[in-house]
Every structure is written in structure tokens, then in C-alpha cells.
Design a protein around this motif. Structure first.
Motif, mmCIF file in Angstrom:
data_model
loop_
_atom_site.group_PDB
_atom_site.id
_atom_site.type_symbol
_atom_site.label_atom_id
_atom_site.label_comp_id
_atom_site.label_asym_id
_atom_site.label_seq_id
_atom_site.Cartn_x
_atom_site.Cartn_y
_atom_site.Cartn_z
ATOM 1 N N ASP A 53 47.177 32.081 25.151
ATOM 2 C CA ASP A 53 45.924 32.056 24.384
ATOM 3 C C ASP A 53 44.802 31.506 25.244
ATOM 4 N N THR A 54 44.038 32.403 25.849
ATOM 5 C CA THR A 54 42.908 31.996 26.691
ATOM 6 C C THR A 54 41.650 32.718 26.230
ATOM 7 N N VAL A 55 40.508 32.149 26.564
ATOM 8 C CA VAL A 55 39.225 32.786 26.262
ATOM 9 C C VAL A 55 38.521 33.116 27.573
ATOM 10 N N LEU A 56 37.744 34.167 27.557
ATOM 11 C CA LEU A 56 36.986 34.559 28.741
ATOM 12 C C LEU A 56 35.796 33.623 28.908
ATOM 13 N N VAL A 57 35.699 32.996 30.059
ATOM 14 C CA VAL A 57 34.592 32.087 30.365
ATOM 15 C C VAL A 57 33.483 32.829 31.085
ATOM 16 N N ALA A 58 33.870 33.639 32.085
ATOM 17 C CA ALA A 58 32.856 34.333 32.889
ATOM 18 C C ALA A 58 33.516 35.458 33.670
ATOM 19 N N GLU A 59 32.707 36.430 34.069
ATOM 20 C CA GLU A 59 33.104 37.448 35.037
ATOM 21 C C GLU A 59 32.124 37.363 36.197
ATOM 22 N N ILE A 60 32.647 37.521 37.399
ATOM 23 C CA ILE A 60 31.784 37.327 38.567
ATOM 24 C C ILE A 60 32.264 38.197 39.724
ATOM 25 N N ASP A 61 31.310 38.719 40.483
ATOM 26 C CA ASP A 61 31.638 39.496 41.679
ATOM 27 C C ASP A 61 31.954 38.542 42.818
ATOM 28 N N ALA A 64 36.588 39.407 46.813
ATOM 29 C CA ALA A 64 37.857 40.059 46.481
ATOM 30 C C ALA A 64 37.700 41.036 45.317
ATOM 31 N N GLY A 65 36.468 41.321 44.918
ATOM 32 C CA GLY A 65 36.225 42.197 43.783
ATOM 33 C C GLY A 65 35.741 41.409 42.574
ATOM 34 N N ARG A 66 35.580 42.100 41.462
ATOM 35 C CA ARG A 66 35.102 41.443 40.245
ATOM 36 C C ARG A 66 36.264 40.735 39.565
ATOM 37 N N ALA A 84 42.863 37.952 38.385
ATOM 38 C CA ALA A 84 42.662 39.029 39.367
ATOM 39 C C ALA A 84 44.036 39.655 39.613
ATOM 40 N N PRO A 85 44.484 40.522 38.694
ATOM 41 C CA PRO A 85 45.869 41.021 38.742
ATOM 42 C C PRO A 85 46.254 41.667 40.062
ATOM 43 N N TRP A 86 45.308 42.343 40.714
ATOM 44 C CA TRP A 86 45.630 43.013 41.987
ATOM 45 C C TRP A 86 45.973 42.006 43.088
ATOM 46 N N PRO A 104 50.496 39.813 53.004
ATOM 47 C CA PRO A 104 49.512 39.983 54.091
ATOM 48 C C PRO A 104 48.090 39.637 53.686
ATOM 49 N N ASP A 105 47.811 39.573 52.382
ATOM 50 C CA ASP A 105 46.457 39.231 51.939
ATOM 51 C C ASP A 105 46.378 37.800 51.396
ATOM 52 N N ASN A 106 47.286 36.932 51.819
ATOM 53 C CA ASN A 106 47.251 35.545 51.340
ATOM 54 C C ASN A 106 45.925 34.857 51.669
ATOM 55 N N HIS A 107 45.315 35.253 52.779
ATOM 56 C CA HIS A 107 44.018 34.649 53.117
ATOM 57 C C HIS A 107 42.993 34.910 52.019
ATOM 58 N N ARG A 108 43.036 36.120 51.460
ATOM 59 C CA ARG A 108 42.085 36.485 50.411
ATOM 60 C C ARG A 108 42.487 35.853 49.074
ATOM 61 N N ARG A 109 43.775 35.840 48.790
ATOM 62 C CA ARG A 109 44.276 35.326 47.504
ATOM 63 C C ARG A 109 43.929 33.842 47.335
ATOM 64 N N PHE A 110 44.083 33.055 48.433
ATOM 65 C CA PHE A 110 43.856 31.615 48.294
ATOM 66 C C PHE A 110 42.440 31.200 48.678
ATOM 67 N N ALA A 111 41.745 32.029 49.462
ATOM 68 C CA ALA A 111 40.311 31.780 49.655
ATOM 69 C C ALA A 111 39.585 31.928 48.317
ATOM 70 N N LEU A 112 40.018 32.900 47.509
ATOM 71 C CA LEU A 112 39.389 33.095 46.202
ATOM 72 C C LEU A 112 39.553 31.851 45.326
ATOM 73 N N LEU A 113 40.699 31.199 45.409
ATOM 74 C CA LEU A 113 40.926 29.963 44.651
ATOM 75 C C LEU A 113 39.867 28.922 45.011
#
Length: 477
Positions: A53-61, A64-66, A84-86, A104-113
Motif C-alpha cells: 500500500d503506497t501512494v505516488l509522491v512524484a514523477e520525475i525525469d 535513467a528515464g522517468r 523503476a521496474p526496468w 552490468p548497469d549497477n552504476h545506473r541502478r545505484f547512482a539513481l538511489l
């Protein structure tokens, strides 16, 4: 005081190691002290399923995409999820696929964090904005760099849970992470020609902590610093490096109300602990005999944890009538060696490869001694669980092990401070000597019970660490 913890895992939603235990307990303890604390996590499948049970707070570009930021609560703690399911909706662990290959995209996955943490400090959630961002381990290290690149919209603390894991990626990825190119510098993210997410935290955070006082001193030396010791020495001189000891979540680790145990017990009912031992011996196929000292290992099977030393010392342990129960997984050679020992000594050695949270409780509740002979140990939680359960820790004097276990030397037995067995040299002979000393004390049941009761009386609850961190935050703010 609004505080955002930024991390990759949180017990019991998702756990691969001690980091999850810390993030599962520290925010709750800080909330109990009156702080306004929330957690930011990637929406890995187990995390998303655990907070449906979560609510949407924001969407942002983002780079790594939207992406979507969602918010829910878990056991009284507010948790933000980066949806970011992808990037995050994958089988296997958070860090690698089912073949143990790092994504191979761990740099992107954790930079996004880290990037989303900074955006939150800039006001991404219109109704809640952190004044302080507390980033944990390399996965969240870039949060500190993004804060620096955006003019420090919040103060930051970076906690090193294990300096050996550094989050190293090829330098050419820098261009896609929305960080200034000037940050790829020896005075920034650059580490021997690569990007280091760990170094980002060490360099850009307002304050760096480790998970024990001794480890904070050890990592300023070359044998523990993994090439970061110069930077950490500077931090130490500036008064911006300190150690705060991890705690034990007493809601989970408490023998008097642990439903995973065969029989619950406390320091005044240690006879009931023996019922757990009998059950463990039966489960592991060992000789069922309460008088035999039962040693245990609950650990990742790696060189860092000193499990090769246990293999070398094992014949001596068995020759003295001891038993060994092991739960763990990791290095294939170590796994095979322990399985071979169990096949050779079926009534004395029991091995379970893998990890099962409930079974770890039953082993620690049923054993007499918990072995933690680590080459280095930032804090260690296993020995703290052992103390809590009257399962005396046998440890090497390093990191948090040195901070938490007092050796059963004669003078410590005499003044009542002894709580386990400690050895110094990182070799099988030193471990073997400590095992022999444990056997001697085992032969004196009255003394053994006295040490058990003292160990169980020690307070390693999270309240102490929570107050220490809040005091640090207050100084920074």
C-alpha cells in the motif's frame, strides 16, 4: 529534525547481510527518541511486495528515464520507494543475477538511489523534506556527491559498513550520471582510473562513521584501508571520522520471547537453553549429548570471516570432544571442505549450506560457543547475538569484535567482566589455543554459567547508537 536514511536493503523486507539489520532497526530506535526519520529504498520486488500500500509522491525525469517516487509505511517507519521496474524488478539478489554475475548497469541502478536522495533534499516531496541525508555503504555513496553538486541542500552522514566493497565502475560511465566532469578527480570520485561510489561518500559527506569505534581507527591503516587510508587519515585529523557501535534489535533477538526457539529462556533459566541444544543436535544429525560442547558458525563462507582457520583448527576441536554446527554459504571451496568434514565426522559436524533466518536463531540459541574468527570485522552482529543468547563468542581481536567481547583471562574472570574468548594472531594456532581455553572453562560448569549470565546482562540495544547518531546529526545541523 528530518532525517532520510538511504540504503539498498532493510530487514525483514530484503536482507543479504548485516546492513539490512542496521537499517531495519536504527530508524525505529531514532523515531522512539523523537526524531522524524524516513528511509529511501529501490523498489526491489521483495521490498515492493512487503509494502503493497503506497501512494505516488512524484514523477520525475532522471538520467535513467522517468521514475516514480512512492511512499508507504512499514512497522511505523515511513519508506520511500524508487519505482523503476526496468532497473530493479529482477530475480536474484539486489546486486547480481542468479548466476552471481554483477548486473552490468549497477552504476545506473545505484547512482539513481543517490540522485533521488538529493532530489528529496531539494523538495521532491512537497510535504516532507530531509535536513540530513544518512547514506549507507557504497550503494548510496553518490548521494553525498549529488548533494555537493547541488550546493548542499542538506547535510550528510556516510556510514561505512564494510570498506572492502567499494562500488567501482568504468570512468566512461561518468558522462551519463549527471555529475560534473570535474568530480572525476583524485579530489572526488576517481580511484585508480575508475569511479568509486564508496569514495564519493568518504570524500563528499559532512561526516563519515563506521559501525564500531575500533574499525574507524583500523581503516586509517594500510592493512585495512583498501587504498582509502590517506583520505581517511585526513578525515580523522579533521574530526570528521568516528565509530558508532551497531546494536541488537531486541524485538527480534531476545531469547526470552524468541518464537523460533524450541524453548525460550533467560539468564535465570539456562536449563531451558539445553533443550534448544538437544533439538539442534538432533536436527543436524549430531550425537545427542548435552555434555558435549557445541560450537557454531553462522556466517558467509569467505576468507574475510576466517572460515579457513576454522577448517584448520577443526581436527583439534573434534579431538577434544567438541561438535560443530555450521550454517552459511559462499566460497565454493570452503563449502565443499565443510561438507566433506560433515561426511567424515557425521556425529560431530553438521553443515547446512545456505541461509535461513529462523534456523540462525535456533543455532545461536542451541550452541554453547559462536565462532567469529574474522580477519577484519567492521562491527559484527553475530557475536552480539551470541552474547544475548548466552552462547559465548570466540572471536579475533579486530573491529567491532574487539569492542564487544572481553576475554576469559583469569583477571577478567576474577572481576566478572569476561564474556567470551578472544585471540590476536590471524592463524589456526591462535584459534586452536582459544578453543582449548573454551574447553577448559566448559569443564568448570559453575564458571561457565557465571560468564553466560554476565554476557546476557550486557546492553547492546539500539537506543545507545540511536542517541549517538542523533547527537552527531544535531552537531552537523
Amino acid at each position: 529534525m528530518q532525517v532520510l536514511h538511504v540504503c539498498s536493503e532493510m530487514y525483514p523486507l530484503l536482507k543479504t547481510g548485516g546492513l539490512a539489520d542496521v537499517v531495519g532497526a536504527l530508524p525505529t530506535a531514532q523515531i522512539a527518541e523523537g526524531a522524524d526519520v524516513r528511509v529511501l529504498l529501490p523498489a526491489f520486488p521483495d521490498v515492493r511486495n512487503g509494502i503493497p500500500d503506497t501512494v505516488l509522491v512524484a514523477e520525475i525525469d532522471s538520467f535513467a528515464g522517468r521514475v516514480s517516487l512512492r511512499y508507504g509505511t512499514y512497522h511505523g517507519v515511513g519508506v520511500y520507494l524508487i519505482d523503476a521496474p526496468w532497473l530493479y524488478d529482477r530475480p536474484g539478489s539486489p546486486y547480481h543475477d542468479q548466476s552471481m554475475r554483477a548486473y552490468p548497469d549497477n552504476h545506473r541502478r545505484f547512482a539513481l538511489l543517490g540522485w533521488v536522495a538529493c532530489e528529496m533534499a531539494k523538495g521532491l516531496d512537497r510535504y516532507w523534506r530531509p535536513k540530513l541525508v544518512h547514506a549507507h555503504d557504497w550503494h548510496a555513496g553518490l548521494a553525498c556527491a549529488y548533494l555537493a553538486a547541488n550546493g548542499y541542500p542538506a547535510r550528510s552522514v556516510f556510514t561505512v559498513h564494510n570498506l572492502a566493497y567499494q562500488g567501482l565502475f568504468a570512468a566512461h560511465h561518468m558522462a551519463e550520471l549527471w555529475l560534473p566532469s570535474s568530480f572525476l578527480n583524485v579530489y572526488g570520485l576517481e580511484f585508480y582510473g575508475q569511479i568509486s561510489f564508496l569514495k564519493a561518500g568518504l570524500y563528499f559527506a559532512d561526516h563519515v562513521t563506521t559501525v564500531s569505534p575500533t574499525y574507524s581507527r583500523e581503516i586509517t591503516r594500510s592493512e585495512f584501508g583498501y587504498g582509502m587510508e590517506g583520505l581517511l587519515q585526513d578525515r580523522q585529523r579533521q574530526g570528521r571520522l568516528s565509530g558508532i557501535l551497531n546494536g541488537v534489535d531486541e524485538g527480534i533477538w531476545e531469547p526470552s520471547h524468541d518464537t523460533r526457539l524450541t524453548a525460550r529462556y533467560d539468564a535465570e533459566s539456562l536449563k531451558d537453553k539445553a533443550k534448544n541444544k538437544i533439538h539442534l543436535q538432533k536436527t543436524m544429525g549430531l550425537e545427542v549429548n548435552e555434555s558435549l560442547p557445541l560450537f557454531a558458525v553462522v556466517s558467509r563462507l569467505t576468507s574475510q570471516k576466517g572460515l579457513d582457520l576454522v577448517l584448520e583448527a577443526l581436527p583439534g576441536l573434534l579431538a577434544q570432544g567438541g561438535q560443530l554446527a555450521l550454517l552459511g554459504a559462499g566460497d565454493a571451496v570452503l563449502q565443499q571442505a565443510f561438507l566433506a568434514a560433515a561426511a567424515d565426522y557425521p556425529e560431530q559436524v553438521g553443515v547446512q549450506i545456505g541461509y535461513h533466518e529462523a534456523f540462525s536463531h535456533r543455532i545461536i540459541g542451541g550452541a554453547d560457543v559462536i565462532l567469529v574468527p574474522s580477519r577484519f570485522e567492521p562491527c559484527g552482529l553475530t557475536q552480539l547475538y551470541g552474547l544475548k543468547y548466552g552462547t559465548l563468542p570466540l572471536v579475533r581481536r579486530t573491529g567491532g569484535l574487539a569492542d564487544t567481547v572481553v576475554d576469559c583471562a583469569l583477571e577478567n574472570l576474577a572481576d566478572g567482566t569476561a564474556s567470551g574468548f578472544v585471540f590476536d594472531d590471524c592463524d589456526a594456532a591462535a584459534l586452536g589455543n582459544a578453543i582449548r581455553r573454551a574447553m577448559v572453562l566448559w569443564g568448570r560448569p559453575k564458571h561457565w554459567r557465571h560468564v553466560q549470565r554476565h554476557a546476557m546482562s550486557l546492553d547492546f540495544g539500539w537506543q545507545v547508537a540511536a542517541k549517538d547518531y542523533l547527537s552527531l546529526y544535531q552537531r552537523l545541523l
